[in-house]
Scaffold this motif. Sequence first.
Motif, PDB file in Angstrom:
ATOM      1  N   LEU A 256       0.817  -1.204   0.000  1.00 35.06           N
ATOM      2  CA  LEU A 256       0.000   0.000   0.000  1.00 35.06           C
ATOM      3  C   LEU A 256       0.858   1.264   0.000  1.00 35.06           C
ATOM      4  CD1 LEU A 256      -2.792  -0.994   2.563  1.00 35.06           C
ATOM      5  CD2 LEU A 256      -3.022  -0.821   0.073  1.00 35.06           C
ATOM      6  N   VAL A 257       1.882   1.276   0.852  1.00 34.12           N
ATOM      7  CA  VAL A 257       2.752   2.452   0.929  1.00 34.12           C
ATOM      8  C   VAL A 257       3.524   2.638  -0.374  1.00 34.12           C
ATOM      9  CG1 VAL A 257       4.767   3.406   2.119  1.00 34.12           C
ATOM     10  CG2 VAL A 257       2.934   2.343   3.440  1.00 34.12           C
ATOM     11  N   ARG A 258       3.910   1.527  -0.992  1.00 33.85           N
ATOM     12  CA  ARG A 258       4.619   1.596  -2.272  1.00 33.85           C
ATOM     13  C   ARG A 258       3.701   2.146  -3.370  1.00 33.85           C
ATOM     14  NH1 ARG A 258       5.640  -3.437  -2.630  1.00 33.85           N
ATOM     15  NH2 ARG A 258       7.472  -3.322  -1.262  1.00 33.85           N
ATOM     16  N   ALA A 259       2.434   1.765  -3.329  1.00 36.31           N
ATOM     17  CA  ALA A 259       1.502   2.171  -4.377  1.00 36.31           C
ATOM     18  C   ALA A 259       1.022   3.605  -4.220  1.00 36.31           C
ATOM     19  CB  ALA A 259       0.294   1.220  -4.400  1.00 36.31           C
ATOM     20  N   TYR A 260       0.972   4.079  -2.982  1.00 35.14           N
ATOM     21  CA  TYR A 260       0.354   5.378  -2.723  1.00 35.14           C
ATOM     22  C   TYR A 260       1.269   6.276  -1.900  1.00 35.14           C
ATOM     23  CZ  TYR A 260      -3.950   3.594  -4.682  1.00 35.14           C
ATOM     24  OH  TYR A 260      -4.869   3.077  -5.543  1.00 35.14           O
ATOM     25  N   PRO A 261       1.887   7.271  -2.526  1.00 38.07           N
ATOM     26  CA  PRO A 261       2.677   8.245  -1.766  1.00 38.07           C
ATOM     27  C   PRO A 261       1.826   9.065  -0.804  1.00 38.07           C
ATOM     28  CG  PRO A 261       2.449   8.936  -4.071  1.00 38.07           C
ATOM     29  CD  PRO A 261       1.924   7.533  -3.980  1.00 38.07           C
ATOM     30  N   GLU A 262       0.503   9.001  -0.971  1.00 41.35           N
ATOM     31  CA  GLU A 262      -0.387   9.694  -0.018  1.00 41.35           C
ATOM     32  C   GLU A 262      -0.354   9.050   1.368  1.00 41.35           C
ATOM     33  OE1 GLU A 262      -2.511   9.921  -4.107  1.00 41.35           O
ATOM     34  OE2 GLU A 262      -1.263   8.501  -2.986  1.00 41.35           O
ATOM     35  N   ILE A 263       0.197   7.851   1.473  1.00 37.30           N
ATOM     36  CA  ILE A 263       0.347   7.200   2.779  1.00 37.30           C
ATOM     37  C   ILE A 263       1.747   7.510   3.291  1.00 37.30           C
ATOM     38  CG2 ILE A 263       0.373   5.027   4.037  1.00 37.30           C
ATOM     39  CD1 ILE A 263      -1.494   3.861   1.941  1.00 37.30           C
ATOM     40  N   GLY A 264       1.824   8.160   4.426  1.00 41.89           N
ATOM     41  CA  GLY A 264       3.111   8.524   5.009  1.00 41.89           C
ATOM     42  C   GLY A 264       3.255   7.958   6.406  1.00 41.89           C
ATOM     43  N   VAL A 265       4.479   7.556   6.749  1.00 46.91           N
ATOM     44  CA  VAL A 265       4.796   7.115   8.107  1.00 46.91           C
ATOM     45  C   VAL A 265       5.518   8.271   8.790  1.00 46.91           C
ATOM     46  CG1 VAL A 265       6.033   5.447   9.533  1.00 46.91           C
ATOM     47  CG2 VAL A 265       4.951   4.711   7.398  1.00 46.91           C
ATOM     48  N   TYR A 266       4.946   8.757   9.868  1.00 47.24           N
ATOM     49  CA  TYR A 266       5.506   9.884  10.616  1.00 47.24           C
ATOM     50  C   TYR A 266       6.140   9.374  11.904  1.00 47.24           C
ATOM     51  CZ  TYR A 266       3.125  13.177   7.535  1.00 47.24           C
ATOM     52  OH  TYR A 266       2.714  13.899   6.450  1.00 47.24           O
TER      53      TYR A 266
END
Length: 337
Positions: free
Chosen positions: A216-226
Amino acid sequence: MTAIRVEDRDTWDTFIDESPSGFLFHKWDYLHLTANHTKSTLLPYAVYNGDEPLCVFPLFWKRMHGINAVFSPPPLTVIPHLGCVMNGKFGSLKRSKKESLLGLIAEEIRGELLDLSPNYLSIAFVPGFHDIRHYLWDRCDARVRYTYTIDLERPIEEIWNNLHYKLRSKLKKESKSGLRLERSGDISTLHMLISERYRDPSLDIPPIKRDYLEDLVRAYPEIGVYTLYDAEDEVAAVVAAQEYKRFLLWMGTPRIEGVHAGNEYLQWLLIERARAEGYRTFENMGANNPDLAFFKSKFNPDLTMYFEVEKKDGLGAFSEWAYRSFVKRLMMATGRV
């Protein structure tokens, strides 16, 4: 009125982008990754009135141990709400027109479900979709669910002043302690901390699978880990967020033992960041968890309602429990968390 299965990624994603109620969870690749990792079949329906799409309605079908189940969303995916997404014109229609269209949409989806013959049906609608009467009339059971939202169109000073006074005191202290915030696509620390928490046998579901989260994180840069670091470069807190139309605080870890109020300060920094970047709404999941609700309420969010509907026959009465229990045992036994 016609329900069809959409085959084109761009057609689907354009509709989601243009609808005010579309979430990142509804996007084409997100749905297909979810189907792949839950070993279910994605049924991406759209309901048309002539040439105009009225809504899209992603459903997932799965057969296990002789039981047919239809979900939107599937369990164990950390997707809080899915269900149908109405087109952008729907909100401006008169009540009589809305009710007519919702009845026709429900009828079309009911016809598709008859072909699937589910023993168990579960749909969690998006916040703002409140007219579930057609599903109640079809003898579905309904459950009210909640999420927290913060209106970011207000001045930041107003948002700050509405925080719990003890929370403000903690945040003032942490602002002087040298903490720094970083955004990345690295899920290692986040997933490790979540997995350690969910090894508690009292919890009835496992966490999201690592390979699913990575995809999911690879597919969507809208997902961020802070990640929040202290002055010694030690992790003080870490969360995952989705930044699509609204800023959604999606997943967090348990409190990391230490001297800092890391979770509190990280959430406040994200509220400031989301407002500065022009988001109108900050959604903070966790309102349905009694262990999280009081902590999150200190930010003085609005309590926003959404609905889940469920229908099951005799075989389906234990299907969700069986699905969760089977998957948890498998994942824990094989280390696939």
